[in-house]
Design a protein around this motif. Structure first.
Motif, PDB file in Angstrom:
ATOM      1  N   GLU A 143      22.862 -13.660  14.653  1.00 48.13           N
ATOM      2  CA  GLU A 143      23.050 -13.766  16.096  1.00 48.13           C
ATOM      3  C   GLU A 143      23.985 -14.921  16.430  1.00 48.13           C
ATOM      4  O   GLU A 143      24.862 -14.793  17.286  1.00 48.13           O
ATOM      5  N   ALA A 144      23.801 -16.038  15.746  1.00 50.08           N
ATOM      6  CA  ALA A 144      24.659 -17.198  15.993  1.00 50.08           C
ATOM      7  C   ALA A 144      26.118 -16.868  15.687  1.00 50.08           C
ATOM      8  O   ALA A 144      27.036 -17.359  16.339  1.00 50.08           O
ATOM      9  N   ALA A 145      26.340 -16.009  14.702  1.00 52.05           N
ATOM     10  CA  ALA A 145      27.701 -15.654  14.302  1.00 52.05           C
ATOM     11  C   ALA A 145      28.285 -14.511  15.145  1.00 52.05           C
ATOM     12  O   ALA A 145      29.453 -14.153  14.984  1.00 52.05           O
ATOM     13  N   GLY A 146      27.469 -13.907  16.010  1.00 52.50           N
ATOM     14  CA  GLY A 146      27.963 -12.802  16.836  1.00 52.50           C
ATOM     15  C   GLY A 146      28.001 -11.458  16.131  1.00 52.50           C
ATOM     16  O   GLY A 146      28.762 -10.564  16.501  1.00 52.50           O
ATOM     17  N   VAL A 147      27.167 -11.299  15.116  1.00 57.04           N
ATOM     18  CA  VAL A 147      27.106 -10.023  14.392  1.00 57.04           C
ATOM     19  C   VAL A 147      26.051  -9.125  15.045  1.00 57.04           C
ATOM     20  O   VAL A 147      24.915  -9.556  15.218  1.00 57.04           O
ATOM     21  N   PRO A 148      26.408  -7.875  15.421  1.00 56.33           N
ATOM     22  CA  PRO A 148      25.403  -6.979  15.993  1.00 56.33           C
ATOM     23  C   PRO A 148      24.265  -6.726  15.000  1.00 56.33           C
ATOM     24  O   PRO A 148      24.513  -6.292  13.860  1.00 56.33           O
ATOM     25  N   CYS A 149      23.050  -7.051  15.398  1.00 55.95           N
ATOM     26  CA  CYS A 149      21.907  -6.911  14.509  1.00 55.95           C
ATOM     27  C   CYS A 149      20.641  -6.820  15.347  1.00 55.95           C
ATOM     28  O   CYS A 149      20.659  -7.125  16.531  1.00 55.95           O
ATOM     29  N   ALA A 150      19.565  -6.375  14.747  1.00 54.19           N
ATOM     30  CA  ALA A 150      18.284  -6.310  15.464  1.00 54.19           C
ATOM     31  C   ALA A 150      17.159  -6.208  14.465  1.00 54.19           C
ATOM     32  O   ALA A 150      17.346  -5.698  13.352  1.00 54.19           O
ATOM     33  N   PRO A 151      15.987  -6.702  14.851  1.00 57.77           N
ATOM     34  CA  PRO A 151      14.812  -6.460  14.010  1.00 57.77           C
ATOM     35  C   PRO A 151      14.405  -4.998  14.131  1.00 57.77           C
ATOM     36  O   PRO A 151      14.675  -4.350  15.145  1.00 57.77           O
ATOM     37  N   VAL A 152      13.788  -4.476  13.087  1.00 52.61           N
ATOM     38  CA  VAL A 152      13.170  -3.157  13.187  1.00 52.61           C
ATOM     39  C   VAL A 152      11.777  -3.379  13.753  1.00 52.61           C
ATOM     40  O   VAL A 152      10.987  -4.111  13.170  1.00 52.61           O
ATOM     41  N   LEU A 153      11.493  -2.780  14.905  1.00 48.71           N
ATOM     42  CA  LEU A 153      10.204  -3.008  15.547  1.00 48.71           C
ATOM     43  C   LEU A 153       9.288  -1.803  15.374  1.00 48.71           C
ATOM     44  O   LEU A 153       9.724  -0.660  15.492  1.00 48.71           O
ATOM     45  N   THR A 154       8.013  -2.095  15.099  1.00 48.60           N
ATOM     46  CA  THR A 154       7.019  -1.030  15.151  1.00 48.60           C
ATOM     47  C   THR A 154       6.631  -0.841  16.611  1.00 48.60           C
ATOM     48  O   THR A 154       6.974  -1.651  17.473  1.00 48.60           O
ATOM     49  N   ARG A 155       5.882   0.208  16.859  1.00 42.95           N
ATOM     50  CA  ARG A 155       5.495   0.494  18.245  1.00 42.95           C
ATOM     51  C   ARG A 155       4.733  -0.673  18.876  1.00 42.95           C
ATOM     52  O   ARG A 155       4.949  -1.013  20.030  1.00 42.95           O
TER      53      ARG A 155
END
Lengths: 282, 282
Positions: B189-201
């Motif tokens: 995130e600090a580097a500006g790379v598109p990313c996300a955690p995988v979330l359970t319901r």
């Protein structure tokens, strides 16, 4: 009185509001990859079509039409906001978020959704069969020549068939392996059992049902050649025609800017200074 | 001047018009299970959410709104027809039917879609990372402390990165395994790379972004208790409220039949003869 729709990834507020977003990012964050895994403790899986991208487009089209109804009634336009994440969550909720629906009640993590197993192997390929009602279950036992299943205490009601799904699907699979897809389709269709062949993309466009439905339209694109595309899914009373293909960059500059009342000389000046894209000749 | 929408499974014409249909049947027949498999020669796979059922509902909502715009302009209602199969085909076409788009040109069967691999394993779970542009690729090499990747001739352009996707994803995966999801999210995130955690319901409903977005609304249902549901995905200028929960069978009989001008005694007589459902007291 303009209707204006802004589309964002994560929404306009909150810690993720400014984050860059692609389709798989929304799949991971919305819980969709967990849904596709089947259970919370399995490896998350992506849906292999850009569902968030496309669902957001369909949702935006609905929102625009709704805002146009509002404008025709009130005379006022509005600014509508839509986040990809919200479009996916609203889509998932009714069918896949049951355990999260009752506030304050503890519900254990969802076990595997069973319908992944409704794709069966046959002697020469794959097909799908789906039975829900007692009538369909009885029809299936007849078509599969397994009348003893009707007496089986594990399968006498829809609730019991759901509870004993693994045994039921395994038994069905064993029988379906013994004949070809074509043979089973003929038998099952005659018995009134919901079933279908599994079609590849090439088979889809050649299937008599697809051809009869008229969902595929061919058109001539000035530069791309002859194209096969779908008409809009909903059929309105006015016939669906493809008026023209996707425009080239700047193709409609003249038309749109003139309609907005901008003088021809101004448009020419903008074009000379490369501030608007040049039209590509047809 | 009524707007009336008929929804069918396979459409109203053709050899399959009368066939019974469930969601997985449409998935198999539309090519969706082949798309989810990734390639024509792999085992077909179902999408584990009832995509055809729900997409048809969203498409119907759009069609109804469009027909209402038509009625407000012309004064005339119409009968709109919609098939589940058509809704899914129109949805798949743009992104997954590229090989079937050019009429008369032979295109070999689609090879595996690669983005299934965008779910990466970390030291303690899973996450997703998606980079497309040169800027994002450079940011990723910095965040992963692999500056040598920038010099790698296999990865210097988006086209080359797409061509050498297997190598690229494997190398990325190897590095991501060395730290936790939380550590990588902070760095990326600090580097500006598109990313996300995988979330359970369960994680979805507790995430600060979801809470900030206001997509989840709680309401009190008279018999079901306190419910958590989504608001409509599109935010109109009027605030979204849940006026009431899903009605019980017959709950609005009195109201609707009165509005249609049917006399109270007639409604009572219908109810006494069980021709309409009884209201359930709140």
């Amino acid at each position: 009185d303009i209707v204006y729709v802004s589309i964002s990834g994560f929404g306009e507020n909150g810690p993720y509001a400014q984050k860059p977003v692609y389709d798989p990012i929304v799949q991971a964050f919305s819980g969709l990859t967990t849904v596709q895994a089947g259970a919370d403790d399995r490896r998350p899986r992506l849906i292999r079509t850009v569902l968030p991208d496309k669902l957001t487009a369909v949702t935006a089209a609905q929102a625009i039409a709704a805002a146009l109804v509002g404008r025709l009634r009130s005379g006022k336009g509005q600014h509508v906001r839509l986040a990809m994440l919200d479009a996916v969550l609203a889509f998932l909720w009714a069918s896949d978020m049951g355990a999260q629906t009752y506030v304050g009640e503890q519900v254990s993590q969802r076990t595997a959704a069973s319908f992944i197993d409704l794709i069966y192997e046959t002697a020469n390929g794959f097909m799908t069969v789906a039975v829900m009602t007692n009538k369909e279950w009885a029809a299936l036992t007849r078509a599969l020549e397994c009348p003893q299943w009707l007496e089986d205490s594990r399968f006498v009601t829809p609730a019991l068939r759901d509870q004993n799904i693994d045994a039921r699907l395994e038994m069905t699979q064993e029988v379906l392996k013994t004949r070809t897809t074509e043979a089973w389709l003929a038998r099952l269709e005659a018995a009134g059992v919901p079933c279908a062949p599994v079609l590849t993309r090439e088979q889809v466009i050649a299937h008599p049902q697809i051809i009869a439905s008229g969902i595929l339209l061919e058109s001539e694109h000035p530069t791309a050649g002859r194209l096969r595309q779908t008409r809009t899914a909903a059929r309105f009373e006015a016939p669906t025609v493809i008026r023209h293909g996707a425009p080239h960059l700047g193709e409609h500059n003249q038309e749109i800017l003139s309609e907005l009342g901008i003088a021809r000389e101004t448009i020419e000046a903008l074009r000379r200074r490369w501030l608007i894209g040049a039209e590509v000749p047809r």
